[in-house]
Design an enzyme around this catalytic site. Structure first.
Site, mmCIF file in Angstrom:
data_model
loop_
_atom_site.group_PDB
_atom_site.id
_atom_site.type_symbol
_atom_site.label_atom_id
_atom_site.label_comp_id
_atom_site.label_asym_id
_atom_site.label_seq_id
_atom_site.Cartn_x
_atom_site.Cartn_y
_atom_site.Cartn_z
ATOM 1 C CG HIS A 130 60.926 0.498 -3.359
ATOM 2 N ND1 HIS A 130 60.635 1.601 -4.123
ATOM 3 C CD2 HIS A 130 62.105 0.771 -2.735
ATOM 4 C CE1 HIS A 130 61.610 2.490 -3.977
ATOM 5 N NE2 HIS A 130 62.506 2.013 -3.144
ATOM 6 C CG ASP A 207 60.964 -4.336 -7.486
ATOM 7 O OD1 ASP A 207 62.158 -4.457 -7.825
ATOM 8 O OD2 ASP A 207 60.552 -3.430 -6.742
ATOM 9 C CD GLN A 210 67.367 -4.199 -2.730
ATOM 10 O OE1 GLN A 210 68.464 -4.718 -2.545
ATOM 11 N NE2 GLN A 210 67.194 -2.884 -2.760
ATOM 12 C CE LYS A 233 68.035 -0.677 -5.646
ATOM 13 N NZ LYS A 233 68.037 0.391 -4.651
ATOM 14 C CB CYS A 371 61.377 3.610 -0.581
ATOM 15 S SG CYS A 371 62.456 5.016 -0.789
HETATM 16 N N1 C6P Z 1 65.615 0.641 -3.068
HETATM 17 C C1 C6P Z 1 66.767 1.004 -0.963
HETATM 18 O O1 C6P Z 1 67.510 1.633 -0.226
HETATM 19 P P1 C6P Z 1 65.497 2.444 -8.418
HETATM 20 O O2 C6P Z 1 65.605 3.623 -7.484
HETATM 21 O O3 C6P Z 1 64.523 2.695 -9.525
HETATM 22 O O4 C6P Z 1 66.808 1.940 -8.904
HETATM 23 O O5 C6P Z 1 64.915 1.245 -7.520
HETATM 24 C C2 C6P Z 1 63.728 1.387 -6.805
HETATM 25 C C3 C6P Z 1 63.479 0.175 -6.008
HETATM 26 C C4 C6P Z 1 62.425 -0.656 -6.357
HETATM 27 N N2 C6P Z 1 62.202 -1.809 -5.729
HETATM 28 C C5 C6P Z 1 62.978 -2.219 -4.712
HETATM 29 C C6 C6P Z 1 62.692 -3.543 -4.059
HETATM 30 C C7 C6P Z 1 64.047 -1.433 -4.296
HETATM 31 O O6 C6P Z 1 64.824 -1.846 -3.294
HETATM 32 C C8 C6P Z 1 64.300 -0.181 -4.942
HETATM 33 C C9 C6P Z 1 65.372 0.719 -4.444
HETATM 34 C C10 C6P Z 1 66.670 1.389 -2.423
HETATM 35 O O7 C6P Z 1 66.121 0.039 -0.556
HETATM 36 C C11 C6P Z 1 66.549 2.871 -2.607
HETATM 37 S S1 C6P Z 1 65.006 3.498 -2.062
#
Ligand code: C6P
Length: 413
Positions: A130, A207, A210, A233, A371
């Site tokens: 991401h 990370d 997910q 999430k 993203c």
């Molecule tokens: N992905 C998606 O629709 P935040 O925004 O900080 O809570 O998470 C960012 C992020 C980082 N790593 C991974 C693997 C992610 O999936 C995400 C967030 C969402 O896939 C929103 S872009």
């Protein structure tokens, strides 16, 4: 028991009644919410906990000796202990409250970077990251004149482990990869990735954005050095999350931001920093968010990860089989181990058009790069359509998606 499931241990209809948002109509059709990888919906228990906090004990934490402040502090620190148990960290000193995964990775990239990264050093990430696990490291590389190295993926959307091994030169100072891909659903072999890095004395950040909604995370078992999660999430509020870090690293790293809470004493000649975890928590934290996250952890633990992943796997396989029956369908991401995320494109139809028509039918999916632009560029696509399933989704909803795709094909194909 929900029809279609062979092994479900909980009642999905009852579960759905805890998510009032799911009962509404969108564009005149019952909502099918398949954008859970972007953010999950929140159960009443989480919403009520946040409401209760604001209506009974709202107050700043660690600052007052009055009753409300003490109560708020106890609830806030209880959420930290729940987070510690959730990740199986050794101590609460290793649990830093953050705004979420993006915030946690930026913290590590800045603070670990300040301490351990020098000109000529290398940082290893992967092609499926991401943007949140790419850009902070690029910024660090620019600041320190270091280099970013990238583990490639194969066509199925799996990391190529032999290529990873080849990247691990003596210059590599940290490896940062995703546990589960948000765009493809791939579950990476993170234990192996960590063992390989550790055999060369290189720390690893995972990370977990997910992973947390689907898989039990045990940071001690993984022996991971940093692990980041976002509450929103996994059924909790937005703007709250956790950075887990091994104490030996967190102790040695400088603060990320300065301000209240992260200090022991301040004078114009010298400021002494607070101890862990507060050293990394400058300013008034997201108190309601942390408390709500604690309640989301209770929600997950009451359901049990085994039940969650068993049911979500059924949804994933059902959806994958049904999608594969459609002419012109191409599923992007066919890794052996996957979480309940399915990305696809329909021959000759732009993902954005598919997403827009599905929305007219009340079905919420995500379209585009998710993203992860470098990953989607690898597939030479303008984007994908992504359906991501949570524990409250049903087989009937997947049938609605399939019907919707047939309508899309009729209208545009
Ligand atoms: N992905 C998606 O629709 P935040 O925004 O900080 O809570 O998470 C960012 C992020 C980082 N790593 C991974 C693997 C992610 O999936 C995400 C967030 C969402 O896939 C929103 S872009």
């Amino acid at each position: 028991m929900q029809s279609g499931s062979k092994i479900l241990k909980f009642d999905v209809d009852k579960l759905r009644s805890q998510f009032p948002i799911l009962t509404q109509k969108i564009n005149g059709k019952p909502l099918v919410y398949f954008d859970n990888a972007a953010t999950s919906q929140k159960p009443l228990s989480v919403l009520e906990k946040v409401y209760e906090y604001y209506t009974t004990i709202n107050s700043n934490v660690h600052r007052g000796i009055h009753t409300l402040s003490e109560k708020a502090t106890i609830e806030f620190e209880t959420a930290r202990e729940k987070s510690r148990k959730f990740l199986n960290a050794i101590s609460i000193e290793e649990i830093i409250f953050t705004k979420g995964v993006t915030d946690g990775i930026n913290l590590v990239a800045f603070s670990f970077g300040e301490k351990y990264i020098n000109a000529g050093d290398e940082i290893v990430i992967s092609e499926m990251e991401h943007h949140s696990n790419i850009v902070p490291w690029q910024m660090l590389c620019e600041r320190k004149n270091a280099k970013l190295k990238v583990i490639p993926v194969n066509e199925k959307g799996e990391l190529i482990i032999d290529e990873y091994k080849n990247l691990l030169s003596e210059k590599v100072k940290i490896v940062a990869v995703t546990h589960v891909s948000n765009s493809l659903g791939t579950i990476n072999p993170v234990k192996e990735i960590i063992e390989i890095a550790h055999s060369r004395n290189i720390p690893v950040l995972l990370d977990g954005a997910q992973a947390a909604p689907h898989l039990k995370i045990d940071v001690q078992e993984l022996d991971v050095d940093f692990y980041v999660i976002s509450s929103h999430k996994f059924y909790g509020p937005t703007g709250s999350g956790v950075l887990y870090g091994k104490e030996k690293f967190l102790e040695s790293m400088p603060p990320y931001q300065g301000g209240g809470e992260m200090i022991k004493s301040v004078s114009f000649s010298k400021t002494l920093y607070n101890e862990l975890p507060y050293k990394f928590e400058a300013g008034t934290p997201n108190i309601a968010g942390a408390i709500g996250m604690g309640s989301a952890i209770d929600f997950i633990e009451n359901l049990g990860y085994e039940n969650i992943s068993t049911y979500e796997n059924e949804l994933l396989h059902y959806a994958t089989d049904k999608l594969n029956e459609i002419d012109g369908m191409r599923i992007i991401g066919t890794a052996k181990h996957k979480a309940s995320v399915v990305s696809f494109i329909i021959n000759g139809i732009h993902p954005y058009d598919t997403g827009s028509i599905l929305d007219q039918l009340g079905i919420a999916v995500r379209t585009g790069y998710h993203c992860t632009q470098p990953l989607i560029d690898f597939y030479k696509l303008p984007g994908t359509v992504r359906a991501s399933f949570a524990v409250y989704n049903t087989f009937e909803e997947i049938d609605r998606l399939i019907e919707g795709i047939h309508k899309v094909k009729k209208m545009i194909g």
